[in-house]
Design a protein around this motif. Sequence first.
Motif, PDB file in Angstrom:
ATOM      1  N   SER A 255      48.708  43.854  43.809  1.00  9.25           N
ATOM      2  CA  SER A 255      47.960  45.076  43.135  1.00  9.25           C
ATOM      3  C   SER A 255      46.692  45.163  43.474  1.00  9.25           C
ATOM      4  N   LEU A 256      46.031  43.974  43.729  1.00  7.74           N
ATOM      5  CA  LEU A 256      44.626  44.185  44.495  1.00  7.74           C
ATOM      6  C   LEU A 256      44.683  44.875  45.799  1.00  7.74           C
ATOM      7  N   THR A 257      45.632  44.278  46.664  1.00  6.72           N
ATOM      8  CA  THR A 257      45.759  44.988  48.182  1.00  6.72           C
ATOM      9  C   THR A 257      45.994  46.599  47.830  1.00  6.72           C
ATOM     10  N   ALA A 258      46.851  47.138  46.952  1.00  5.88           N
ATOM     11  CA  ALA A 258      47.204  48.334  46.889  1.00  5.88           C
ATOM     12  C   ALA A 258      45.963  49.201  46.181  1.00  5.88           C
ATOM     13  N   PHE A 259      45.247  48.503  45.333  1.00  7.90           N
ATOM     14  CA  PHE A 259      44.086  49.172  44.853  1.00  7.90           C
ATOM     15  C   PHE A 259      43.065  49.459  45.751  1.00  7.90           C
ATOM     16  N   ALA A 260      42.751  48.346  46.505  1.00 10.97           N
ATOM     17  CA  ALA A 260      41.564  48.639  47.385  1.00 10.97           C
ATOM     18  C   ALA A 260      42.068  49.506  48.654  1.00 10.97           C
ATOM     19  N   GLU A 261      43.299  49.641  48.772  1.00 10.54           N
ATOM     20  CA  GLU A 261      43.839  50.699  50.012  1.00 10.54           C
ATOM     21  C   GLU A 261      43.819  52.034  49.421  1.00 10.54           C
ATOM     22  N   GLU A 262      43.951  52.192  47.990  1.00 10.17           N
ATOM     23  CA  GLU A 262      44.068  53.722  47.307  1.00 10.17           C
ATOM     24  C   GLU A 262      42.447  53.952  47.276  1.00 10.17           C
ATOM     25  N   ALA A 263      41.559  52.925  47.187  1.00 10.95           N
ATOM     26  CA  ALA A 263      39.987  53.246  46.895  1.00 10.95           C
ATOM     27  C   ALA A 263      39.538  53.581  48.283  1.00 10.95           C
ATOM     28  N   GLY A 264      40.176  53.334  49.307  1.00 12.33           N
ATOM     29  CA  GLY A 264      39.703  53.685  50.791  1.00 12.33           C
ATOM     30  C   GLY A 264      38.934  52.487  51.442  1.00 12.33           C
ATOM     31  N   HIS A 265      39.099  51.313  50.730  1.00 11.96           N
ATOM     32  CA  HIS A 265      38.569  50.102  51.388  1.00 11.96           C
ATOM     33  C   HIS A 265      39.554  48.758  51.397  1.00 11.96           C
ATOM     34  N   PRO A 266      40.502  49.176  52.412  1.00 10.58           N
ATOM     35  CA  PRO A 266      41.458  48.189  52.456  1.00 10.58           C
ATOM     36  C   PRO A 266      41.221  46.717  52.704  1.00 10.58           C
ATOM     37  N   GLY A 267      40.177  46.549  53.399  1.00  8.66           N
ATOM     38  CA  GLY A 267      39.811  45.189  54.023  1.00  8.66           C
ATOM     39  C   GLY A 267      39.030  44.378  52.559  1.00  8.66           C
ATOM     40  N   VAL A 268      38.884  44.922  51.471  1.00 13.65           N
ATOM     41  CA  VAL A 268      38.080  44.478  50.324  1.00 13.65           C
ATOM     42  C   VAL A 268      38.928  43.737  49.505  1.00 13.65           C
ATOM     43  N   ASN A 269      40.418  43.757  49.688  1.00 18.76           N
ATOM     44  CA  ASN A 269      41.396  42.998  48.898  1.00 18.76           C
ATOM     45  C   ASN A 269      41.323  41.717  49.016  1.00 18.76           C
ATOM     46  N   GLY A 270      40.643  41.000  50.169  1.00 19.50           N
ATOM     47  CA  GLY A 270      40.654  39.653  50.250  1.00 19.50           C
ATOM     48  C   GLY A 270      39.520  39.207  49.401  1.00 19.50           C
ATOM     49  N   LEU A 271      38.416  39.817  49.464  1.00 18.36           N
ATOM     50  CA  LEU A 271      37.371  39.704  48.578  1.00 18.36           C
ATOM     51  C   LEU A 271      37.589  39.601  47.118  1.00 18.36           C
ATOM     52  N   LEU A 272      38.271  40.759  46.858  1.00 10.93           N
ATOM     53  CA  LEU A 272      38.643  40.816  45.276  1.00 10.93           C
ATOM     54  C   LEU A 272      39.600  39.710  44.887  1.00 10.93           C
ATOM     55  N   TYR A 273      40.510  39.326  45.647  1.00  8.61           N
ATOM     56  CA  TYR A 273      41.275  38.142  45.442  1.00  8.61           C
ATOM     57  C   TYR A 273      40.514  36.807  45.356  1.00  8.61           C
ATOM     58  N   GLY A 274      39.544  36.647  46.328  1.00  8.41           N
ATOM     59  CA  GLY A 274      38.628  35.470  46.477  1.00  8.41           C
ATOM     60  C   GLY A 274      37.781  35.428  45.307  1.00  8.41           C
ATOM     61  N   ILE A 275      36.865  36.573  44.766  1.00  7.76           N
ATOM     62  CA  ILE A 275      36.459  36.526  43.589  1.00  7.76           C
ATOM     63  C   ILE A 275      37.330  35.815  42.376  1.00  7.76           C
ATOM     64  N   PHE A 276      38.516  36.459  42.082  1.00  6.66           N
ATOM     65  CA  PHE A 276      39.514  35.876  41.191  1.00  6.66           C
ATOM     66  C   PHE A 276      39.506  34.191  41.151  1.00  6.66           C
ATOM     67  N   ALA A 277      39.918  34.051  42.543  1.00  8.44           N
ATOM     68  CA  ALA A 277      40.108  32.506  42.641  1.00  8.44           C
ATOM     69  C   ALA A 277      38.799  31.663  42.562  1.00  8.44           C
ATOM     70  N   ALA A 278      37.660  32.284  42.901  1.00  7.61           N
ATOM     71  CA  ALA A 278      36.282  31.387  42.982  1.00  7.61           C
ATOM     72  C   ALA A 278      36.233  31.275  41.278  1.00  7.61           C
ATOM     73  N   GLY A 279      36.435  32.185  40.420  1.00  2.54           N
ATOM     74  CA  GLY A 279      36.396  31.797  38.879  1.00  2.54           C
ATOM     75  C   GLY A 279      37.261  30.865  38.628  1.00  2.54           C
ATOM     76  N   ASN A 280      38.385  30.673  39.148  1.00  6.72           N
ATOM     77  CA  ASN A 280      39.429  29.607  38.926  1.00  6.72           C
ATOM     78  C   ASN A 280      38.967  28.315  39.359  1.00  6.72           C
ATOM     79  N   THR A 281      38.127  28.236  40.637  1.00  8.78           N
ATOM     80  CA  THR A 281      37.717  26.922  41.020  1.00  8.78           C
ATOM     81  C   THR A 281      36.584  26.655  40.383  1.00  8.78           C
ATOM     82  N   LEU A 282      35.700  27.571  39.862  1.00 11.95           N
ATOM     83  CA  LEU A 282      34.549  27.257  38.914  1.00 11.95           C
ATOM     84  C   LEU A 282      34.860  26.739  37.538  1.00 11.95           C
ATOM     85  N   ALA A 283      35.936  27.249  37.037  1.00 15.19           N
ATOM     86  CA  ALA A 283      36.501  26.602  35.944  1.00 15.19           C
ATOM     87  C   ALA A 283      36.989  25.225  35.872  1.00 15.19           C
ATOM     88  N   GLY A 284      37.662  25.047  37.085  1.00 18.80           N
ATOM     89  CA  GLY A 284      38.413  23.843  37.135  1.00 18.80           C
ATOM     90  C   GLY A 284      37.343  22.671  37.214  1.00 18.80           C
TER      91      GLY A 284
END
Length: 440
Positions: A255-284
């Motif tokens: 969904s992040l990949t598709a959302f970034a593509e719809e928004a016209g910024h397809p390369g941002v999906n990795g950053l978006l998922y990285g932010i999600f995973a960074a929160g995961n790491t910080l909480a851990g």
Amino acid sequence: MESTVTVDPSGHRPDKRPGYGQLLRTPGAWTFLLPGFAARLPFAMLTISLVLLVQHTTGSYGVAGAVAAVAGVAMALLAPQAGKLADRFGQRAVLVPGVLLHSAAVALLTVLALTDAPLWTLFAAAVPTGASVPQIGPMVRARWAARLGDTPLAGTAAAFESVTDELTFVLGPVIATALCTGVHPAAGLAAEGALSLVGGLLFAAQRATQPEVTPRTAAGRDAGTSRSALSLAGVRVLAIAFLGIGTVFGGLQVSLTAFAEEAGHPGVNGLLYGIFAAGNTLAGIVYGVVAWSAPPQRRLLVGYAALAVTASTLWAMPSLAPLAVAGLLTGLCVAPSLITGYTLIDSLVPPGSRTEAFTWLTGAVALGQAGAVTASGALADAFGARAGFAVPLGGTVLALLVLVGLRSRLVPRTGGAGRGPVASGGTGRGIGHRTPAAVD
């Protein structure tokens, strides 16, 4: 990352567990940590690499998600068997042929996708690709357990391994996305196969730290492993919870990949998922250093409820910036649920079945991820990217209802499978060993 503290004969209760620095000074630790990290990173790269390659060659997120789902289902079904075999015959005996098969299957799938082969061949190649994913995480934990035994450092190792897992899910999707979008659509999958091969063989070569195989009885069965770990009610409940967590991972990747593509910024999906995973790491990291007093069963319910709430907000985000914030909050709620769930295994499962039990949970995450990738891809194709976020919403809410209804199954019974001293051969994300004197 259990808050369990062992009470010594004087009744003294330590305020905190030993630090990461002391853990990393364990003799021989770095010999398996470095190749182990390289070999487990591909696990976080596989799904997104498959989705990006197959979507590029077919033009459909639904087809891409379905191919990735087949690989995820194959891994979920075969991972526990690999864990059992590693207990019986040793890690090297399972890992070497496994990584060779995996790299060959990845290469075949890549060629088939790039040559516009019939879709059925992609699905066929996805089966051995997923079935042969090396189970490095449980193997690393088994090595920690063999070296540390029932010591205070075992809890620190549990925290460290959970943070390492989350770190791979920060780096893996970002690296895979950068390779697929910046180099070539097949570059992510090629890197995944190469890292699995090189890292897996280097890890298998570290024989000095490999745990001993499970002793065999005169009847020919492994001691303590005559039954499947999945026959225990508590393991089944945790597997359902982890299935829901898998829908978060899979639903967000697509969904992040598709959302970034719809928004016209397809390369941002990795950053978006990285932010999600960074929160995961910080909480851990934070979760692992807190001396919790609440029982782990209660912590799991509270943490999972928070996860369900945050995952339910993703579909409503209007643009990339709010979506990044919602993803961060969701990531912050994932790690506590994962860590507590893995740690509960320590009291629910006999030592001889722990590798299998942890691979069932890992497989449940993969299965949930596979189903979510398929469902989110189909929804994104039919109704737009935002619709794909309904999958983690539904998955976490349903799993929470099961957890609440069957929470009594997570409390070990006196004389049950997980009671008594924990053998040093136990493994998993929660390798904090406990004795009957341990308290939560």
